[in-house]
Enzyme design. Sequence first.
Site, mmCIF file in Angstrom:
data_model
loop_
_atom_site.group_PDB
_atom_site.id
_atom_site.type_symbol
_atom_site.label_atom_id
_atom_site.label_comp_id
_atom_site.label_asym_id
_atom_site.label_seq_id
_atom_site.Cartn_x
_atom_site.Cartn_y
_atom_site.Cartn_z
ATOM 1 N N THR A 67 0.839 -1.195 0.000
ATOM 2 C CA THR A 67 0.000 0.000 0.000
ATOM 3 C C THR A 67 0.876 1.247 0.000
ATOM 4 O O THR A 67 1.874 1.301 0.710
ATOM 5 C CB THR A 67 -0.897 0.006 1.251
ATOM 6 O OG1 THR A 67 -1.713 -1.169 1.242
ATOM 7 C CG2 THR A 67 -1.784 1.239 1.295
ATOM 8 N N GLY B 59 6.353 -0.414 0.001
ATOM 9 C CA GLY B 59 7.207 0.713 0.329
ATOM 10 C C GLY B 59 7.559 0.729 1.803
ATOM 11 O O GLY B 59 7.257 -0.209 2.543
ATOM 12 N N GLY C 263 3.637 2.027 7.793
ATOM 13 C CA GLY C 263 2.317 2.217 8.368
ATOM 14 C C GLY C 263 1.706 3.586 8.219
ATOM 15 O O GLY C 263 0.645 3.843 8.778
ATOM 16 N N GLU D 291 -0.099 -5.742 5.969
ATOM 17 C CA GLU D 291 1.215 -5.707 5.325
ATOM 18 C C GLU D 291 2.171 -6.675 6.015
ATOM 19 O O GLU D 291 2.859 -7.463 5.354
ATOM 20 C CB GLU D 291 1.782 -4.287 5.362
ATOM 21 C CG GLU D 291 1.096 -3.326 4.413
ATOM 22 C CD GLU D 291 1.555 -1.892 4.570
ATOM 23 O OE1 GLU D 291 1.282 -1.084 3.668
ATOM 24 O OE2 GLU D 291 2.177 -1.566 5.602
#
Length: 229
Positions: A28, A86, A99, A107
Amino acid sequence: MNVEEMKKAVAKEALKFIEDEMVVGLGTGSTTAYFINYLGKLLMEGELEDVYGVPTSHQARLLALEAGIPVVSLDEVDAIDIAVDGADEVDPHMNLIKGRGAALTMEKIIEYRAGMFIVLVDESKLVEYLGQKMPVPIEVIPAAWRAIAEELEVFNATAELRMAVKKDGPVVTDNGNFILDAKFARIEDPLDLEIELNTIPGVVENGIFADIADIILVGTPEGVKRMER
């Protein structure tokens, strides 16, 4: 090469690791969004076949569907070949803080289970130690957020409830929880702190990803550089 060009460069470099019939964890964030779009283009053009994506968030799922990537859930696959995502900070030992997109729990679940975890960043995300620039996001049960914020004082951390930008009230994760952003003076032992934070009752997961990244692709003005174990 500006920051967006660096993000695109590392996203394209990550495509070199993708092969036919792979199950790919889709992270994300803005850099991973480029990767998802590029991966979808390769599938649409027939340069890759039978690649399935396991998204880490609703955002990643929507991007994958728009890009033409077949999407499956974690419980539908036996294994994840590779995960691409990322990071908000990367230290010299390849430990991460993640986060900012509030998707850290899924994740970590998906990236921990991947055969290989590749991280995409531009050089601004490189730090001397974790916590140098960014707080550690901590996903918490809503009813416990205030108690957990007080508990974090034991770690000499100051924690703030993350508030939403385009709606009233706090950020709510895909899991229905809140996010505390905890600022630590300096994180000397990321793995130890990652484990300790998760022992606090009411903490779902935290944004320290220690000893999990296999390869980090770093976008620089001179091109893509690689960190690996």
